[in-house]
Scaffold this active site. Structure first.
Site, short mmCIF file in Angstrom:
data_model
loop_
_atom_site.label_atom_id
_atom_site.label_comp_id
_atom_site.label_asym_id
_atom_site.label_seq_id
_atom_site.Cartn_x
_atom_site.Cartn_y
_atom_site.Cartn_z
N SER A 153 44.06 27.90 1.05
CA SER A 153 44.24 28.42 -0.31
C SER A 153 44.41 29.92 -0.23
O SER A 153 43.94 30.55 0.73
CB SER A 153 43.00 28.10 -1.15
OG SER A 153 43.06 28.75 -2.41
N TYR A 166 33.98 28.13 -3.24
CA TYR A 166 35.32 27.67 -2.86
C TYR A 166 35.96 28.65 -1.86
O TYR A 166 36.54 28.24 -0.86
CB TYR A 166 36.18 27.54 -4.12
CG TYR A 166 37.56 26.96 -3.89
CD1 TYR A 166 37.73 25.61 -3.61
CD2 TYR A 166 38.70 27.77 -3.95
CE1 TYR A 166 38.99 25.07 -3.40
CE2 TYR A 166 39.96 27.24 -3.75
CZ TYR A 166 40.12 25.89 -3.48
OH TYR A 166 41.37 25.37 -3.28
#
Ligand SMILES: NC(=O)c1ccc[n+]([C@@H]2O[C@H](COP(=O)([O-])OP(=O)(O)OC[C@H]3O[C@@H](n4cnc5c(N)ncnc54)[C@H](O)[C@@H]3O)[C@@H](O)[C@H]2O)c1
Length: 254
Positions: free
Chosen positions: A142, A155
């Site tokens: 990501s 995250y």
């Protein structure tokens, strides 16, 4: 790259029942590959396979990537159905915006176990087969693995881990097995719609995401899949340990 470049190749996609994983499954099948599809439950995998349409016979590889036993069993199912493995795509993941104060132990364990531990133990279980085939791995990291963002601490920790794990594995497994990652910015999938902080209307959340990248839009799952196929292709044979940004320019600088 030409249309049927993956003819006969054996591919496993974790989190292949939805979103970026599902787009990747479809792109590999369109390019001639045989694909094993993982999702957490047998039901979710059966539903995804039923909707795939014509193409090479897909293999069901259900299993929970958050446990080592789940990783082992899903890789075993894929190997049994495919007869080996050329390409592994680690796409299974979870995302939700949560403040530091609201991130309790259960949330930490869930995000780290699925996004980071799962990626490692699926790859570890698949490694003998990938060494046999001289195969390669593409991890879906990501942009949050390259830079921080508020309310995404856990995250970011998981995806930062995936990026460095990709680099470390690439060094250790070269020259037999290549290991790369893509680092998407916001992509229009169920995950994005479900990731909004509670109480914030999804449309407003989406509009905010849309305006923040220099390209002024959100990514498409098919664009992510195209990059996965490129990294998995022999044309990318000199690329290993890369973390390819696909984020409309949002990590290019300010
Ligand atoms: N959508 C985005 O904006 C975005 C941006 C950057 C990175 N990513 C990453 O891309 C990957 C795919 O995300 P997506 O947008 O397609 O999400 P999605 O929610 O549409 O799909 C996630 C997939 O992961 C699977 N999964 C979740 N927990 C699992 C578990 N314990 N075991 C096995 N499978 C499990 C789900 O079944 C589903 O198939 C994720 O790793 C995510 O972190 C997504």
């Amino acid at each position: 790259m030409v249309a049927r470049d993956f003819e006969g190749k054996r591919v496993l996609v974790t989190g292949g029942t939805r979103g970026i994983g599902l787009a990747t499954v479809k792109a590999f099948r369109a390019a001639g590959a045989r694909v094993a599809v993982n999702g957490r439950t047998a039901e979710s995998v059966a539903k995804a396979l039923a909707e795939l349409g014509p193409g090479p016979e897909p293999v069901a590889a259900p299993g929970d990537v958050s446990t080592v036993a789940g990783c082992r069993s899903l890789v075993d199912a894929a190997l049994a159905g495919l007869g080996g493995l050329d390409i592994l795509v680690n796409s299974a993941g979870v995302f939700r915006e949560v403040t530091v104060e609201d991130s309790d132990e259960a949330f930490w364990d869930q995000v780290i176990d699925i996004n980071l531990k799962g990626c490692f133990f699926v790859t570890r279980a698949a490694l003998p087969a990938l060494r046999d085939s001289g195969g390669n791995v593409v991890n879906i990291a990501s942009e949050s693995g390259l830079q921080g963002s508020p309310r995404c601490t856990v995250y970011c920790a998981s995806k930062g881990g995936v990026v460095l794990m990709t680099r470390a594995m690439a060094l250790e497994l070269a020259p037999q097995v290549r290991v790369n990652a893509i680092c998407p910015g916001p992509v229009d999938t169920d995950m994005l719609w479900g990731g909004a902080p509670s109480g914030q209307a999804s449309q407003a959340y989406f509009a905010g995401l849309q305006s923040y990248a220099p390209m002024k839009r959100i990514g498409r799952a098919e664009e992510m899949a195209a990059a996965v196929l490129y990294l998995a292709h022999p044309d990318a044979g000199f690329i290993t340990g890369a973390a390819l940004s696909l984020d409309g320019g949002s990590t290019a600088g300010r």
